[in-house]
Motif scaffolding. Structure first.
Motif, PDB file in Angstrom:
ATOM      1  N   PRO A   1      10.594  59.430  61.419  1.00 17.45           N
ATOM      2  CA  PRO A   1       9.325  60.060  61.065  1.00 17.45           C
ATOM      3  C   PRO A   1       9.255  60.449  59.600  1.00 17.45           C
ATOM      4  O   PRO A   1       8.240  60.932  59.119  1.00 17.45           O
ATOM      5  N   GLY A   2      10.357  60.253  58.868  1.00 13.93           N
ATOM      6  CA  GLY A   2      10.501  60.757  57.510  1.00 13.93           C
ATOM      7  C   GLY A   2      11.781  61.558  57.448  1.00 13.93           C
ATOM      8  O   GLY A   2      12.294  62.017  58.468  1.00 13.93           O
ATOM      9  N   ASN A   3      12.305  61.729  56.250  1.00 14.18           N
ATOM     10  CA  ASN A   3      13.612  62.378  56.122  1.00 14.18           C
ATOM     11  C   ASN A   3      13.574  63.554  55.157  1.00 14.18           C
ATOM     12  O   ASN A   3      14.460  63.732  54.329  1.00 14.18           O
ATOM     13  N   GLU A   4      12.551  64.376  55.295  1.00 13.67           N
ATOM     14  CA  GLU A   4      12.475  65.600  54.506  1.00 13.67           C
ATOM     15  C   GLU A   4      13.030  66.763  55.321  1.00 13.67           C
ATOM     16  O   GLU A   4      12.821  66.844  56.538  1.00 13.67           O
ATOM     17  N   THR A   5      13.693  67.664  54.642  1.00 12.59           N
ATOM     18  CA  THR A   5      14.429  68.731  55.322  1.00 12.59           C
ATOM     19  C   THR A   5      13.554  69.556  56.247  1.00 12.59           C
ATOM     20  O   THR A   5      13.939  69.833  57.393  1.00 12.59           O
TER      21      THR A   5
ATOM     22  N   ASP B   1      21.765  84.285  51.663  1.00 14.74           N
ATOM     23  CA  ASP B   1      21.993  82.889  52.042  1.00 14.74           C
ATOM     24  C   ASP B   1      20.900  81.951  51.534  1.00 14.74           C
ATOM     25  O   ASP B   1      20.829  80.794  51.946  1.00 14.74           O
ATOM     26  N   ASP B   2      20.047  82.408  50.634  1.00 11.79           N
ATOM     27  CA  ASP B   2      19.010  81.539  50.082  1.00 11.79           C
ATOM     28  C   ASP B   2      19.634  80.393  49.298  1.00 11.79           C
ATOM     29  O   ASP B   2      20.546  80.591  48.488  1.00 11.79           O
ATOM     30  N   THR B   3      19.122  79.192  49.522  1.00 13.92           N
ATOM     31  CA  THR B   3      19.505  78.047  48.702  1.00 13.92           C
ATOM     32  C   THR B   3      18.600  77.993  47.474  1.00 13.92           C
ATOM     33  O   THR B   3      17.587  78.696  47.381  1.00 13.92           O
ATOM     34  N   TRP B   4      18.947  77.115  46.546  1.00 16.23           N
ATOM     35  CA  TRP B   4      18.100  76.927  45.368  1.00 16.23           C
ATOM     36  C   TRP B   4      16.693  76.502  45.801  1.00 16.23           C
ATOM     37  O   TRP B   4      15.705  77.002  45.269  1.00 16.23           O
ATOM     38  N   SER B   5      16.603  75.614  46.779  1.00 14.95           N
ATOM     39  CA  SER B   5      15.297  75.148  47.248  1.00 14.95           C
ATOM     40  C   SER B   5      14.498  76.263  47.906  1.00 14.95           C
ATOM     41  O   SER B   5      13.271  76.333  47.762  1.00 14.95           O
ATOM     42  N   ASP B   6      15.185  77.148  48.655  1.00 12.65           N
ATOM     43  CA  ASP B   6      14.494  78.297  49.248  1.00 12.65           C
ATOM     44  C   ASP B   6      13.843  79.143  48.157  1.00 12.65           C
ATOM     45  O   ASP B   6      12.679  79.552  48.265  1.00 12.65           O
ATOM     46  N   LEU B   7      14.604  79.426  47.125  1.00 11.20           N
ATOM     47  CA  LEU B   7      14.117  80.273  46.038  1.00 11.20           C
ATOM     48  C   LEU B   7      13.006  79.577  45.260  1.00 11.20           C
ATOM     49  O   LEU B   7      11.995  80.197  44.910  1.00 11.20           O
ATOM     50  N   PHE B   8      13.183  78.288  44.996  1.00  9.63           N
ATOM     51  CA  PHE B   8      12.147  77.522  44.299  1.00  9.63           C
ATOM     52  C   PHE B   8      10.823  77.609  45.063  1.00  9.63           C
ATOM     53  O   PHE B   8       9.769  77.896  44.474  1.00  9.63           O
ATOM     54  N   SER B   9      10.878  77.379  46.372  1.00  5.31           N
ATOM     55  CA  SER B   9       9.656  77.398  47.184  1.00  5.31           C
ATOM     56  C   SER B   9       9.012  78.780  47.189  1.00  5.31           C
ATOM     57  O   SER B   9       7.781  78.901  47.143  1.00  5.31           O
TER      58      SER B   9
ATOM     59  N   MET C   1      19.141  65.274  55.206  1.00  2.57           N
ATOM     60  CA  MET C   1      19.454  65.383  56.625  1.00  2.57           C
ATOM     61  C   MET C   1      20.676  66.276  56.871  1.00  2.57           C
ATOM     62  O   MET C   1      20.750  66.949  57.906  1.00  2.57           O
ATOM     63  N   ASP C   2      21.608  66.324  55.937  1.00  2.00           N
ATOM     64  CA  ASP C   2      22.717  67.277  56.053  1.00  2.00           C
ATOM     65  C   ASP C   2      22.182  68.709  56.017  1.00  2.00           C
ATOM     66  O   ASP C   2      22.629  69.576  56.789  1.00  2.00           O
ATOM     67  N   GLU C   3      21.230  68.944  55.139  1.00  2.00           N
ATOM     68  CA  GLU C   3      20.635  70.280  55.053  1.00  2.00           C
ATOM     69  C   GLU C   3      19.813  70.586  56.303  1.00  2.00           C
ATOM     70  O   GLU C   3      19.833  71.716  56.809  1.00  2.00           O
ATOM     71  N   ARG C   4      19.127  69.588  56.822  1.00  2.00           N
ATOM     72  CA  ARG C   4      18.372  69.793  58.061  1.00  2.00           C
ATOM     73  C   ARG C   4      19.310  70.140  59.217  1.00  2.00           C
ATOM     74  O   ARG C   4      19.016  71.016  60.035  1.00  2.00           O
ATOM     75  N   GLN C   5      20.431  69.451  59.283  1.00  2.00           N
ATOM     76  CA  GLN C   5      21.424  69.734  60.322  1.00  2.00           C
ATOM     77  C   GLN C   5      21.939  71.166  60.193  1.00  2.00           C
ATOM     78  O   GLN C   5      22.091  71.880  61.191  1.00  2.00           O
ATOM     79  N   ARG C   6      22.159  71.602  58.973  1.00  2.00           N
ATOM     80  CA  ARG C   6      22.659  72.964  58.754  1.00  2.00           C
ATOM     81  C   ARG C   6      21.650  74.011  59.188  1.00  2.00           C
ATOM     82  O   ARG C   6      22.003  75.006  59.826  1.00  2.00           O
ATOM     83  N   ILE C   7      20.360  73.775  58.881  1.00  8.30           N
ATOM     84  CA  ILE C   7      19.335  74.784  59.152  1.00  8.30           C
ATOM     85  C   ILE C   7      18.837  74.724  60.585  1.00  8.30           C
ATOM     86  O   ILE C   7      18.717  75.756  61.265  1.00  8.30           O
TER      87      ILE C   7
END
Length: 343
Positions: free
Chosen positions: A48-52, A206-214, A287-293
Motif C-alpha cells: 500500500p506504500g512504505n511510509e512509516t 523518546d521523541d525521534t528527530w522525525s517526531d520533533l520535526f513534525s 519499515m524498521d521504524e514502523r515495526q518499532r512503533i
C-alpha cells in the motif's frame, strides 16, 4: 446523527456536490489540453506504500484453487503510476479513490479522492506551477475570488510565496534546522530536541528527530502558510522525503514541496527518486521504524523497485481533491463535498 441520505440533508449538500462535479470536469479538461493521459490504477496492490505513519486497509485474495495472497488498498496510486512512466507514458494523471486507516476528521476521511499527476523529463518547477494553476482553476469554477477556512483567507490569484523548510523553521520557530543534520542529511535527534526546548516546544524523552520535526511543522510553521496568498513549502530534509531525489546543491535536502492554502496542506510533490538501491534503503529504514512503533511492516513492491531502474527523470504531485473542493466551495469539512461519506 443526521444521515447524508436524508432527503433534506441531501438537498442542502447538493449544490456543493454539483460544484464538485464541475471542478472535476474542469480539471480533466485542463489536463487533456496539456496532452496528459488519464489512467485508472487498480486499488488493490501488493504494497500500500512504505511510509512509516500511513495505515492501510488490508485484505486477502483467494484464488480458485484456494491459494491466498495478502493485498492492500492503496494509500496512493504512486507505485502504479510510476510503473506507467517506466512503460513510456510521458504525461499522465489519475483521480482514484485512495484509502487510509486511522484517519478521520475535519480534513481527513478514510476513503478520499487523490489527484495525482506526473511529467516525465520535465523540471520540478513545472509541477509546482501546475499545482498553483489548479487551485486557481477550482476557485474560478466555483466563482470565488477569495478562499476562506476558519478565519484564514487566501487570494488564489496572488503570486505564491515560496519558502524553504529550513527558512520557515528559522522564521516561525527560531530553529536552525540545518544544524540538526549531518553534512549528508543524517538527523541528530538530540540537537533538534535542544532547539525545541529553547523554542518552548514540548518534547518527550523518546521523541525521534522525525517526531520533533513534525511537531514543529504542525505547531509553529503550518499556521502561517497560505495566508493571503498560496505558499510553496520547499526543500524538505531528505529524512522527510523518502521518494524524492536530493537537491543538486545540498545533499541534506530533497526536491519535495507542499502547497498550502489557508493553513491547509493541499498537495505534496517531488522531483522523483529513480535510484532503486537508494529507494530500497529508504523503504527498509521506514519499515524498521514502523515495526518499532506499530509492531508491523508492509511488504515492499519489488516490481516497483525494478520499474524505477527503467523510469525516466520525472516530477510528480499528489493533491487532495476533496480538500481543494472544500476550500473552493466554502465547506467546513471534507465530508461536506464527498457524495457518499463512509458511515
Amino acid at each position: 446523527m443526521t444521515r447524508w441520505w436524508d432527503r433534506s440533508v441531501h438537498l442542502d449538500r447538493r449544490p456543493r456536490l454539483l460544484l464538485r462535479n464541475r471542478i472535476v470536469a474542469a480539471i480533466r479538461a485542463w489536463f487533456a489540453d496539456r496532452d496528459f493521459v488519464e489512467v485508472d490504477p487498480a486499488a488493490l496492490q501488493v504494497s500500500p506504500g512504505n511510509e512509516t505513519h500511513l495505515h492501510a486497509f488490508s485484505t486477502e485474495a483467494v484464488a480458485p484453487d484456494g491459494g491466498r495472497m495478502p493485498l492492500h488498498l492503496h494509500t496512493s496510486p504512486e507505485f502504479a503510476l510510476k510503473k506507467l512512466l517506466a512503460a513510456g507514458e510521458p504525461r499522465l494523471f489519475a483521480l482514484p479513490h485512495v484509502y487510509r486507516n486511522r484517519e478521520r476528521g475535519r480534513l481527513h476521511h478514510p476513503e478520499f479522492t487523490m489527484l495525482e499527476w506526473y511529467r516525465a523529463g520535465e523540471p520540478y518547477r513545472a509541477v509546482i506551477e501546475d499545482g498553483i494553476a489548479l487551485v486557481r482553476l477550482a476557485a474560478e469554477e466555483a466563482g470565488r475570488s477569495r478562499l476562506e477556512f476558519r478565519g484564514r483567507t487566501c487570494d488564489p490569484q496572488a503570486e505564491p510565496e515560496r519558502i524553504a523548510v529550513a527558512e520557515a523553521f528559522a522564521r516561525f520557530a527560531g530553529i536552525d534546522l540545518a544544524a540538526t543534520m549531518s553534512a549528508i542529511g543524517e538527523p541528530d535527534a538530540d540537537a533538534l530536541m535542544r532547539c525545541c526546548r529553547a523554542a518552548g516546544i514540548r518534547v518527550a524523552a523518546d521523541d525521534t528527530w522525525s517526531d520533533l520535526f513534525s511537531r514543529v511543522l504542525v505547531e509553529k510553521v503550518e499556521p502561517h502558510l497560505g495566508l493571503k496568498r498560496p505558499t510553496i513549502l520547499d526543500r524538505y530534509p531528505v529524512e522527510e522525503a523518502a521518494l524524492a531525489r536530493r537537491t543538486p546543491d545540498d545533499p541534506r535536502f530533497a526536491e519535495r514541496f507542499e502547497l498550502y492554502v489557508c493553513g491547509i496542506e493541499l498537495a505534496n510533490g517531488f522531483g522523483e527518486l529513480t535510484d532503486p538501491v537508494e529507494q530500497s534503503r529508504r523503504f527498509s529504514a521506514a519499515m524498521d521504524e514502523r515495526q518499532r512503533i506499530y509492531g508491523e511492516r508492509y511488504p515492499v513492491d519489488e516490481d516497483f523497485l525494478q520499474a524505477l531502474a527503467a523510469m525516466p527523470e520525472a516530477s510528480g504531485v499528489a493533491l487532495g481533491l476533496d480538500r481543494l473542493v472544500m476550500l473552493a466551495v466554502g465547506a467546513e469539512r471534507v465530508e461536506d463535498v464527498i457524495w457518499t461519506p463512509v458511515a
